[in-house]
Scaffold this motif. Structure first.
Motif, mmCIF file in Angstrom:
data_model
loop_
_atom_site.group_PDB
_atom_site.id
_atom_site.type_symbol
_atom_site.label_atom_id
_atom_site.label_comp_id
_atom_site.label_asym_id
_atom_site.label_seq_id
_atom_site.Cartn_x
_atom_site.Cartn_y
_atom_site.Cartn_z
ATOM 1 N N VAL A 2 10.322 -0.250 -0.296
ATOM 2 C CA VAL A 2 9.291 -0.803 0.639
ATOM 3 C C VAL A 2 8.639 -2.039 0.061
ATOM 4 O O VAL A 2 8.384 -2.173 -1.210
ATOM 5 N N HIS A 4 5.547 -4.342 -0.158
ATOM 6 C CA HIS A 4 3.848 -4.028 0.226
ATOM 7 C C HIS A 4 3.095 -5.261 -0.434
ATOM 8 O O HIS A 4 4.046 -5.998 -1.377
ATOM 9 N N ILE A 34 5.378 1.139 8.573
ATOM 10 C CA ILE A 34 6.464 0.505 7.719
ATOM 11 C C ILE A 34 7.498 -0.108 8.897
ATOM 12 O O ILE A 34 8.092 0.639 9.791
ATOM 13 N N ALA A 46 9.146 -3.337 5.267
ATOM 14 C CA ALA A 46 7.875 -3.821 4.772
ATOM 15 C C ALA A 46 6.771 -3.305 5.376
ATOM 16 O O ALA A 46 6.835 -3.047 6.777
ATOM 17 N N THR A 47 5.810 -3.139 4.951
ATOM 18 C CA THR A 47 4.432 -2.528 5.607
ATOM 19 C C THR A 47 3.907 -3.429 6.672
ATOM 20 O O THR A 47 4.154 -4.746 6.035
ATOM 21 N N GLU A 49 0.951 -4.597 6.739
ATOM 22 C CA GLU A 49 -0.001 -5.553 5.945
ATOM 23 C C GLU A 49 0.867 -6.617 5.120
ATOM 24 O O GLU A 49 0.327 -7.860 5.112
ATOM 25 N N ALA A 50 1.978 -6.240 4.445
ATOM 26 C CA ALA A 50 2.714 -7.191 3.821
ATOM 27 C C ALA A 50 3.178 -8.438 4.752
ATOM 28 O O ALA A 50 3.276 -9.377 4.528
#
Length: 74
Positions: A2, A4, A34, A46-47, A49-50
């Motif tokens: 993942v 982040h 995600i 990827a989150t 947020e990312a």
């Protein structure tokens, strides 16, 4: 794996099989915040947020996806 904003992490995610028709793995990941890299049998994501962080950096600094991931790996 993942992505982040604080790096790339290996995490274990357990699927929910609690109802008679459980949601697909990709749908469960989206509900958890995600974004999966693939729809069928995702192993990387990827989150949100990312993704938002990358979006802002790419707009302002013309950052490529490759450079963003390389920076997260360090």
């Amino acid at each position: 794996m993942v992505l982040h904003v604080n790096g790339v992490r290996a995490v274990e995610i357990y699927e929910c099989n609690c109802s008679t028709q459980p949601a697909a793995r990709a749908v469960q990941l989206l509900r958890a915040g995600i974004f999966p890299a693939t729809v069928l049998n995702p192993h990387t994501g990827a989150t949100f947020e990312a993704l938002q962080h990358f979006h802002l950096l790419s707009l302002q600094g013309k950052l490529t996806g490759y450079d963003f991931v390389r920076a997260l790996e360090l």
